[in-house]
Design a protein around this motif. Structure first.
Motif, PDB file in Angstrom:
ATOM      1  N   ASP A 305     -71.900 -21.976 -64.926  1.00 19.15           N
ATOM      2  CA  ASP A 305     -70.696 -22.384 -64.195  1.00 19.15           C
ATOM      3  C   ASP A 305     -69.936 -23.511 -64.903  1.00 19.15           C
ATOM      4  O   ASP A 305     -69.612 -24.538 -64.284  1.00 19.15           O
ATOM      5  N   PRO A 306     -69.615 -23.357 -66.184  1.00 20.49           N
ATOM      6  CA  PRO A 306     -69.004 -24.473 -66.910  1.00 20.49           C
ATOM      7  C   PRO A 306     -67.600 -24.833 -66.417  1.00 20.49           C
ATOM      8  O   PRO A 306     -67.238 -26.007 -66.402  1.00 20.49           O
ATOM      9  N   MET A 307     -66.784 -23.838 -66.019  1.00 20.71           N
ATOM     10  CA  MET A 307     -65.424 -24.165 -65.589  1.00 20.71           C
ATOM     11  C   MET A 307     -65.426 -25.048 -64.347  1.00 20.71           C
ATOM     12  O   MET A 307     -64.690 -26.043 -64.278  1.00 20.71           O
ATOM     13  N   ARG A 308     -66.248 -24.712 -63.362  1.00 19.07           N
ATOM     14  CA  ARG A 308     -66.304 -25.533 -62.154  1.00 19.07           C
ATOM     15  C   ARG A 308     -66.717 -26.963 -62.491  1.00 19.07           C
ATOM     16  O   ARG A 308     -66.124 -27.935 -61.993  1.00 19.07           O
ATOM     17  N   LYS A 309     -67.693 -27.115 -63.366  1.00 13.07           N
ATOM     18  CA  LYS A 309     -68.172 -28.448 -63.734  1.00 13.07           C
ATOM     19  C   LYS A 309     -67.088 -29.224 -64.485  1.00 13.07           C
ATOM     20  O   LYS A 309     -66.865 -30.407 -64.234  1.00 13.07           O
ATOM     21  N   LEU A 310     -66.405 -28.546 -65.409  1.00 15.18           N
ATOM     22  CA  LEU A 310     -65.368 -29.230 -66.182  1.00 15.18           C
ATOM     23  C   LEU A 310     -64.202 -29.654 -65.291  1.00 15.18           C
ATOM     24  O   LEU A 310     -63.636 -30.733 -65.465  1.00 15.18           O
ATOM     25  N   GLN A 311     -63.857 -28.827 -64.324  1.00 10.67           N
ATOM     26  CA  GLN A 311     -62.714 -29.156 -63.479  1.00 10.67           C
ATOM     27  C   GLN A 311     -63.008 -30.287 -62.501  1.00 10.67           C
ATOM     28  O   GLN A 311     -62.080 -30.863 -61.937  1.00 10.67           O
ATOM     29  N   THR A 312     -64.279 -30.616 -62.304  1.00  8.48           N
ATOM     30  CA  THR A 312     -64.574 -31.804 -61.503  1.00  8.48           C
ATOM     31  C   THR A 312     -64.192 -33.073 -62.256  1.00  8.48           C
ATOM     32  O   THR A 312     -63.936 -34.108 -61.639  1.00  8.48           O
ATOM     33  N   ARG A 313     -64.150 -32.992 -63.582  1.00 11.46           N
ATOM     34  CA  ARG A 313     -63.741 -34.148 -64.379  1.00 11.46           C
ATOM     35  C   ARG A 313     -62.314 -34.000 -64.902  1.00 11.46           C
ATOM     36  O   ARG A 313     -61.551 -34.960 -64.922  1.00 11.46           O
ATOM     37  N   PHE A 314     -61.970 -32.795 -65.376  1.00 11.86           N
ATOM     38  CA  PHE A 314     -60.634 -32.528 -65.911  1.00 11.86           C
ATOM     39  C   PHE A 314     -59.960 -31.538 -64.966  1.00 11.86           C
ATOM     40  O   PHE A 314     -60.177 -30.328 -65.063  1.00 11.86           O
ATOM     41  N   ALA A 315     -59.169 -32.068 -64.054  1.00 11.07           N
ATOM     42  CA  ALA A 315     -58.604 -31.231 -62.991  1.00 11.07           C
ATOM     43  C   ALA A 315     -57.776 -30.086 -63.541  1.00 11.07           C
ATOM     44  O   ALA A 315     -57.623 -29.052 -62.885  1.00 11.07           O
ATOM     45  N   TRP A 316     -57.228 -30.255 -64.743  1.00 13.46           N
ATOM     46  CA  TRP A 316     -56.340 -29.252 -65.321  1.00 13.46           C
ATOM     47  C   TRP A 316     -56.987 -28.548 -66.511  1.00 13.46           C
ATOM     48  O   TRP A 316     -56.307 -28.114 -67.433  1.00 13.46           O
ATOM     49  N   CYS A 317     -58.296 -28.424 -66.464  1.00 15.55           N
ATOM     50  CA  CYS A 317     -58.971 -27.603 -67.488  1.00 15.55           C
ATOM     51  C   CYS A 317     -58.523 -26.159 -67.283  1.00 15.55           C
ATOM     52  O   CYS A 317     -58.708 -25.576 -66.205  1.00 15.55           O
ATOM     53  N   ALA A 318     -57.922 -25.580 -68.306  1.00 16.23           N
ATOM     54  CA  ALA A 318     -57.279 -24.270 -68.163  1.00 16.23           C
ATOM     55  C   ALA A 318     -58.083 -23.134 -68.777  1.00 16.23           C
ATOM     56  O   ALA A 318     -57.988 -21.996 -68.321  1.00 16.23           O
ATOM     57  N   THR A 319     -58.854 -23.417 -69.810  1.00 13.87           N
ATOM     58  CA  THR A 319     -59.566 -22.344 -70.483  1.00 13.87           C
ATOM     59  C   THR A 319     -60.784 -22.892 -71.219  1.00 13.87           C
ATOM     60  O   THR A 319     -60.832 -24.081 -71.563  1.00 13.87           O
ATOM     61  N   ILE A 320     -61.752 -22.028 -71.437  1.00 12.31           N
ATOM     62  CA  ILE A 320     -62.987 -22.375 -72.144  1.00 12.31           C
ATOM     63  C   ILE A 320     -63.167 -21.386 -73.284  1.00 12.31           C
ATOM     64  O   ILE A 320     -62.957 -20.183 -73.126  1.00 12.31           O
ATOM     65  N   LYS A 321     -63.549 -21.921 -74.438  1.00  9.68           N
ATOM     66  CA  LYS A 321     -63.932 -21.080 -75.568  1.00  9.68           C
ATOM     67  C   LYS A 321     -65.359 -21.436 -75.971  1.00  9.68           C
ATOM     68  O   LYS A 321     -65.785 -22.588 -75.810  1.00  9.68           O
ATOM     69  N   LEU A 322     -66.081 -20.473 -76.469  1.00  6.01           N
ATOM     70  CA  LEU A 322     -67.460 -20.684 -76.897  1.00  6.01           C
ATOM     71  C   LEU A 322     -67.535 -20.656 -78.415  1.00  6.01           C
ATOM     72  O   LEU A 322     -67.063 -19.715 -79.052  1.00  6.01           O
ATOM     73  N   ASP A 323     -68.094 -21.693 -78.987  1.00  4.33           N
ATOM     74  CA  ASP A 323     -68.286 -21.780 -80.435  1.00  4.33           C
ATOM     75  C   ASP A 323     -69.638 -22.448 -80.689  1.00  4.33           C
ATOM     76  O   ASP A 323     -69.714 -23.599 -81.112  1.00  4.33           O
ATOM     77  N   PRO A 324     -70.727 -21.720 -80.398  1.00  4.05           N
ATOM     78  CA  PRO A 324     -72.060 -22.326 -80.489  1.00  4.05           C
ATOM     79  C   PRO A 324     -72.375 -22.821 -81.894  1.00  4.05           C
ATOM     80  O   PRO A 324     -72.151 -22.115 -82.874  1.00  4.05           O
ATOM     81  N   VAL A 325     -72.882 -24.032 -81.967  1.00  2.97           N
ATOM     82  CA  VAL A 325     -73.240 -24.649 -83.244  1.00  2.97           C
ATOM     83  C   VAL A 325     -74.651 -24.227 -83.633  1.00  2.97           C
ATOM     84  O   VAL A 325     -75.561 -24.170 -82.808  1.00  2.97           O
ATOM     85  N   GLY A 326     -74.826 -23.925 -84.913  1.00  5.14           N
ATOM     86  CA  GLY A 326     -76.155 -23.593 -85.405  1.00  5.14           C
ATOM     87  C   GLY A 326     -76.598 -22.181 -85.119  1.00  5.14           C
ATOM     88  O   GLY A 326     -77.760 -21.839 -85.315  1.00  5.14           O
ATOM     89  N   VAL A 327     -75.687 -21.341 -84.657  1.00  4.96           N
ATOM     90  CA  VAL A 327     -76.031 -19.958 -84.351  1.00  4.96           C
ATOM     91  C   VAL A 327     -75.604 -19.078 -85.524  1.00  4.96           C
ATOM     92  O   VAL A 327     -74.441 -19.107 -85.917  1.00  4.96           O
ATOM     93  N   PRO A 328     -76.521 -18.332 -86.126  1.00  5.23           N
ATOM     94  CA  PRO A 328     -76.141 -17.494 -87.268  1.00  5.23           C
ATOM     95  C   PRO A 328     -75.118 -16.445 -86.864  1.00  5.23           C
ATOM     96  O   PRO A 328     -75.081 -15.980 -85.729  1.00  5.23           O
ATOM     97  N   ALA A 329     -74.281 -16.091 -87.828  1.00  6.33           N
ATOM     98  CA  ALA A 329     -73.208 -15.134 -87.559  1.00  6.33           C
ATOM     99  C   ALA A 329     -73.747 -13.800 -87.058  1.00  6.33           C
ATOM    100  O   ALA A 329     -73.122 -13.135 -86.240  1.00  6.33           O
ATOM    101  N   ALA A 330     -74.939 -13.421 -87.513  1.00  8.29           N
ATOM    102  CA  ALA A 330     -75.507 -12.137 -87.110  1.00  8.29           C
ATOM    103  C   ALA A 330     -75.783 -12.084 -85.618  1.00  8.29           C
ATOM    104  O   ALA A 330     -75.853 -11.016 -85.023  1.00  8.29           O
TER     105      ALA A 330
END
Length: 384
Positions: A305-330
């Protein structure tokens, strides 16, 4: 003569599901004040007045009020249609507008200017509505029109021919992708950034100034060819581009000088990057509470539930993108590709976990529990 060059109002466009009409109304009200304060003679709107060929009902009053406010501020207005507009709907609207507001949507009128006089004589405004080659071949039979570049070249030829007879100073208005524009993230659809639909700058030779629309960021291709961009930010890719318009002065000889007028940004755009817990806790991010936020989450596994959590701090959080660090391209292959050749339920569950955990499969104890669960399910099937 003093001209204000604007474009790409996109009335009715949403921003990640949020309505922008009120924000745009405020910005266009400020634009009308700039027209009055700078004693502007003519305002240009270079296409994409609406965001859709079928605008919602609330879009029309905003256009009428905004054009009326600019006219009340003392300027005439020349509007052309863009690739987002319905030329029929926008053209119908023009019949209902006041004197001094000129809406150009008919390709057959290309080469016939709107002429405005000042103390030095006439200035001819040649509006070119968006020209889809397949739609305008009937207007100009016998002319080869394979691309948008062909249509603009022909339109400018008509303009040069008319100007040669009239004389005087001249402004061309077009909605296109011109050669020399910097690479643009999330480029507007329907006009290609490459290939045959790029219009060479040489196509615009012969006029004193060219007011272009279509690109949402301010750009100067030459001293006399410019994009004004959109009055609002319509994507996070535009966040670093100023919002405003070009104030153009044309002297008696047709020489052009330009300066930029900033418009207010109703809500700033910011991209925040990091693990979810860090974005929620970092005190240095307090300043972005009222900004539009694009959160790029770098957690190696998906969060709950990342959007709900983010909007408790950033009321105008509009979108989320995922870019996991350390994850191989495969590990970023699609789920369909990952499970296409599975041979057992145990393997299917293992690959599912690998996918949702961005490359990390089940642990040893988890495999034991999975094997027990699958075995119980098979027994239940056989005895049911």
């Amino acid at each position: 003569m003093r001209i204000l060059h604007t474009s790409d109002w996109h009335i009715g466009r949403s921003f990640h599901g949020h309505v922008t009409l009120d924000a745009l109304a405020g910005v266009l009200q400020e634009l009308a004040l700039q027209v009055r304060d700078n004693e502007v003679d003519v305002v240009i709107v270079a296409g994409d007045v609406f965001d859709s060929a079928t605008p919602a009902a609330a879009c029309y009053p905003l256009l009428s009020r905004s054009l009326g406010a600019i006219r009340d501020a003392g300027a005439q207005i020349v509007v052309t249609s863009g690739n987002h507009d319905s030329s029929a709907r926008l053209g119908f609207q023009s019949a209902l507008l006041r004197d001094g507001i000129h809406v150009i949507t008919d390709p057959a009128t290309v080469g016939v200017p709107v002429t405005v006089d000042d103390g030095h004589g006439p200035v001819h405004f040649y509006g070119i509505p968006y020209l889809e080659p397949t739609m305008v071949r009937a207007v100009w039979p016998g002319v080869t029109l394979r691309s948008h570049a062909d249509t603009l070249d022909h339109a400018m030829g008509l303009i040069r021919a008319d100007l040669a007879q009239r004389g005087g100073r001249s402004i061309a208005i077009a909605h296109c992708f011109a050669a020399g524009v910097a690479p643009t993230p999330q480029l507007e659809r329907d006009i290609q950034q490459g290939g045959l639909d790029v219009v060479p700058l040489s196509a615009f030779d012969g006029v004193d100034y060219v007011a272009l629309g279509h690109i949402h960021g301010r750009q100067q291709l030459s001293e006399r060819v410019r994009y004004a961009g959109a009055p609002l930010h319509y994507s996070f890719g535009e966040a670093d581009k100023p919002r405003g318009s070009w104030l153009i002065d044309v002297d008696a000889a047709g020489e052009v000088t330009a300066r930029w007028l900033d418009l207010p940004v109703p809500r700033r755009l910011v991209t925040l990057r990091g693990p979810l817990d860090e974005l929620l806790a970092d005190p240095s991010l307090d300043a972005h509470h009222d900004d539009w936020v694009c959160a790029v989450l770098t957690d190696p596994t998906p969060q709950i539930d990342p959007m709900r959590k983010l909007q408790t701090r950033f009321a105008w959080c509009a979108t989320i993108k995922l870019d996991p660090v350390g994850v191989p391209a495969a590990s970023r292959i699609t789920y369909a590709d990952r499970v296409r050749d599975v041979e057992s339920d145990d393997e299917l569950i293992e690959r599912f976990l690998t996918h949702v955990r961005a490359g990390e499969g089940a642990g040893e104890r988890e495999r034991e529990l999975i094997a027990d669960a699958v075995a119980e399910a098979r027994v239940a099937e056989l005895t049911s």
